[in-house]
Scaffold this motif. Sequence first.
Motif, PDB file in Angstrom:
ATOM      1  N   SER A 123      -8.661  11.127  -1.800  1.00  9.94           N
ATOM      2  CA  SER A 123      -9.444  11.632  -2.925  1.00  9.94           C
ATOM      3  C   SER A 123     -10.905  11.825  -2.546  1.00  9.94           C
ATOM      4  CB  SER A 123      -9.341  10.689  -4.126  1.00  9.94           C
ATOM      5  OG  SER A 123      -9.862  11.319  -5.279  1.00  9.94           O
ATOM      6  N   THR A 124     -11.455  10.914  -1.745  1.00  6.90           N
ATOM      7  CA  THR A 124     -12.853  11.065  -1.338  1.00  6.90           C
ATOM      8  C   THR A 124     -13.005  12.160  -0.274  1.00  6.90           C
ATOM      9  OG1 THR A 124     -12.529   9.176   0.168  1.00  6.90           O
ATOM     10  CG2 THR A 124     -13.565   8.727  -1.956  1.00  6.90           C
ATOM     11  N   ARG A 125     -11.989  12.306   0.606  1.00  9.57           N
ATOM     12  CA  ARG A 125     -12.076  13.372   1.620  1.00  9.57           C
ATOM     13  C   ARG A 125     -11.965  14.756   0.996  1.00  9.57           C
ATOM     14  NH1 ARG A 125      -9.072   9.626   4.770  1.00  9.57           N
ATOM     15  NH2 ARG A 125      -7.124  10.635   4.153  1.00  9.57           N
ATOM     16  N   ILE A 126     -11.195  14.891  -0.083  1.00  6.66           N
ATOM     17  CA  ILE A 126     -11.094  16.185  -0.771  1.00  6.66           C
ATOM     18  C   ILE A 126     -12.480  16.669  -1.174  1.00  6.66           C
ATOM     19  CG2 ILE A 126     -10.283  17.328  -2.891  1.00  6.66           C
ATOM     20  CD1 ILE A 126      -7.788  15.473  -2.717  1.00  6.66           C
ATOM     21  N   GLU A 127     -13.351  15.721  -1.520  1.00 10.89           N
ATOM     22  CA  GLU A 127     -14.705  16.065  -1.968  1.00 10.89           C
ATOM     23  C   GLU A 127     -15.725  16.058  -0.832  1.00 10.89           C
ATOM     24  OE1 GLU A 127     -14.868  17.132  -4.962  1.00 10.89           O
ATOM     25  OE2 GLU A 127     -12.819  16.514  -5.418  1.00 10.89           O
ATOM     26  N   GLY A 128     -15.246  15.896   0.423  1.00  8.41           N
ATOM     27  CA  GLY A 128     -16.164  16.040   1.551  1.00  8.41           C
ATOM     28  C   GLY A 128     -16.448  14.788   2.355  1.00  8.41           C
ATOM     29  N   ALA A 129     -15.936  13.634   1.926  1.00 12.63           N
ATOM     30  CA  ALA A 129     -16.137  12.408   2.707  1.00 12.63           C
ATOM     31  C   ALA A 129     -15.396  12.529   4.039  1.00 12.63           C
ATOM     32  CB  ALA A 129     -15.650  11.187   1.924  1.00 12.63           C
ATOM     33  N   LYS A 130     -15.794  11.725   5.018  1.00 14.12           N
ATOM     34  CA  LYS A 130     -15.245  11.843   6.376  1.00 14.12           C
ATOM     35  C   LYS A 130     -14.474  10.607   6.829  1.00 14.12           C
ATOM     36  CE  LYS A 130     -17.313  15.833   6.904  1.00 14.12           C
ATOM     37  NZ  LYS A 130     -16.519  17.079   6.805  1.00 14.12           N
ATOM     38  N   LEU A 131     -14.437   9.543   6.034  1.00 10.19           N
ATOM     39  CA  LEU A 131     -13.804   8.302   6.478  1.00 10.19           C
ATOM     40  C   LEU A 131     -12.292   8.469   6.622  1.00 10.19           C
ATOM     41  CD1 LEU A 131     -15.644   5.542   4.389  1.00 10.19           C
ATOM     42  CD2 LEU A 131     -16.163   6.373   6.683  1.00 10.19           C
ATOM     43  N   THR A 132     -11.751   7.980   7.742  1.00 10.62           N
ATOM     44  CA  THR A 132     -10.305   7.995   7.954  1.00 10.62           C
ATOM     45  C   THR A 132      -9.657   6.885   7.149  1.00 10.62           C
ATOM     46  OG1 THR A 132     -10.386   6.433   9.808  1.00 10.62           O
ATOM     47  CG2 THR A 132     -10.693   8.787  10.324  1.00 10.62           C
ATOM     48  N   ASP A 133      -8.324   6.892   7.063  1.00 12.87           N
ATOM     49  CA  ASP A 133      -7.626   5.833   6.340  1.00 12.87           C
ATOM     50  C   ASP A 133      -7.876   4.465   6.967  1.00 12.87           C
ATOM     51  OD1 ASP A 133      -6.666   7.619   4.522  1.00 12.87           O
ATOM     52  OD2 ASP A 133      -4.578   7.569   5.184  1.00 12.87           O
ATOM     53  N   VAL A 134      -7.953   4.408   8.289  1.00 11.85           N
ATOM     54  CA  VAL A 134      -8.233   3.128   8.958  1.00 11.85           C
ATOM     55  C   VAL A 134      -9.620   2.630   8.571  1.00 11.85           C
ATOM     56  CG1 VAL A 134      -8.606   2.007  11.189  1.00 11.85           C
ATOM     57  CG2 VAL A 134      -6.684   3.563  10.897  1.00 11.85           C
ATOM     58  N   GLN A 135     -10.610   3.522   8.542  1.00 11.63           N
ATOM     59  CA  GLN A 135     -11.959   3.129   8.140  1.00 11.63           C
ATOM     60  C   GLN A 135     -12.001   2.718   6.670  1.00 11.63           C
ATOM     61  OE1 GLN A 135     -13.699   6.878   9.465  1.00 11.63           O
ATOM     62  NE2 GLN A 135     -14.924   5.796  11.007  1.00 11.63           N
ATOM     63  N   VAL A 136     -11.238   3.428   5.835  1.00 10.97           N
ATOM     64  CA  VAL A 136     -11.163   3.065   4.419  1.00 10.97           C
ATOM     65  C   VAL A 136     -10.560   1.674   4.262  1.00 10.97           C
ATOM     66  CG1 VAL A 136      -9.967   3.578   2.242  1.00 10.97           C
ATOM     67  CG2 VAL A 136     -11.065   5.424   3.522  1.00 10.97           C
ATOM     68  N   GLU A 137      -9.488   1.408   5.003  1.00 13.01           N
ATOM     69  CA  GLU A 137      -8.831   0.114   4.916  1.00 13.01           C
ATOM     70  C   GLU A 137      -9.766  -1.016   5.345  1.00 13.01           C
ATOM     71  OE1 GLU A 137      -4.468  -1.682   5.931  1.00 13.01           O
ATOM     72  OE2 GLU A 137      -5.341  -0.268   7.350  1.00 13.01           O
ATOM     73  N   THR A 138     -10.520  -0.784   6.401  1.00 18.20           N
ATOM     74  CA  THR A 138     -11.489  -1.775   6.865  1.00 18.20           C
ATOM     75  C   THR A 138     -12.535  -2.035   5.792  1.00 18.20           C
ATOM     76  OG1 THR A 138     -11.188  -1.112   9.168  1.00 18.20           O
ATOM     77  CG2 THR A 138     -13.201  -2.299   8.641  1.00 18.20           C
ATOM     78  N   LEU A 139     -13.007  -0.977   5.165  1.00 21.56           N
ATOM     79  CA  LEU A 139     -14.014  -1.118   4.112  1.00 21.56           C
ATOM     80  C   LEU A 139     -13.447  -1.883   2.917  1.00 21.56           C
ATOM     81  CD1 LEU A 139     -16.914  -0.303   3.276  1.00 21.56           C
ATOM     82  CD2 LEU A 139     -15.942   1.722   2.219  1.00 21.56           C
TER      83      LEU A 139
END
Length: 350
Positions: A52-68
């Motif tokens: 959902s955040t990448r659709i709007e232009g964010a760049k974080l991968t799923d692995v980075q999202v999971e870490t966050l």
Amino acid sequence: MKEPVFALTSELVKLIAEVDEFKGRWQALKTLSPDRLNALRKVAAVESIGSSTRIEGAKLTDVQVETLLSNLEKTSFLTRDEQEVAGYAEAMDMVFEAYADMRITENHIRQLHQVLLRHSTKDERHRGSYKTLANNVVAFDADGKEIGVVFETATPFDTPREMEELVAWTNKAIAEESHHPLLIIAVFIVTFLAIHPFQDGNGRLSRVLTTLLLMRAGYAYVPFASLESVVEANKDFYYKALRRTQTTLKTDNPDWMPWTGFFLRSLKKQKDTLEARIEKESGGSDSDDDLPEISVQVIALLRKEGRQTPSQLARAIGANKNTLKVRLRELVEAGRIKRHGKARATWYSL
């Protein structure tokens, strides 16, 4: 707001029937252990927030999202992408915890918008408030220069009235069952995005509201499979379907079919993905296909190297220690790996 008129094709009727049939079977399908269901839900949450955040232009991968997400107790998030991920996660948590008590009201919509942008310093002044400036959808060239308006959204003056009308129609349609719930949700979302009531965050909020409406309509399986990832994988079709319907909304005969078709096909893909994962889990499959990326890397490393300590795994994979700890615990609980020793003497094997 005009009362929608649908000329449903046989394909769309079949899609509604398939999704509803799965909705009815969900309780019977939900036979996995709580640990495995919880693992499915965690994977879906990471996919949903990341997509959902990448659709709007964010760049974080799923692995980075999971870490966050494993470190959400942080009091500040440095980048815009981190702020958006943290806000989306908290808004979704609120929906999952309180959906039964969250009717579709303007107050609840504004409350969710406030949570969504809670960590975004750029949006501090307007979070939870309708827009005060025009926010038409515009196109940009390769250099980032605006080259024209793609779609004119509601003016700031008209927004409060149009939101009031949309919310009133939605609640009346739900109460009177004047249309199938999935059609009501489709109309709400495409109209909400045409209004674009907030200065920023409308796309992300629309997907949070989609989840809220689906869960309130009894689609209890929604937290276990990501609808957002389906949209991200078909982003071009998503925008084309939105525009084809939105450009007709002010005419005498709005064409709901382009968006409704995309929405229903996405719901079918969502339930197909979950159904396949449930069947694989229930059948005791040892496939790594549906595991988080870090878990796949752990299993591959143990196959190659044999005995590994947490420190060795962390160095080899380059993963956040908190995230790795969660993945290791899930793999042990699922019977995929074994834990040996205690504290600093801990090591793992297949």
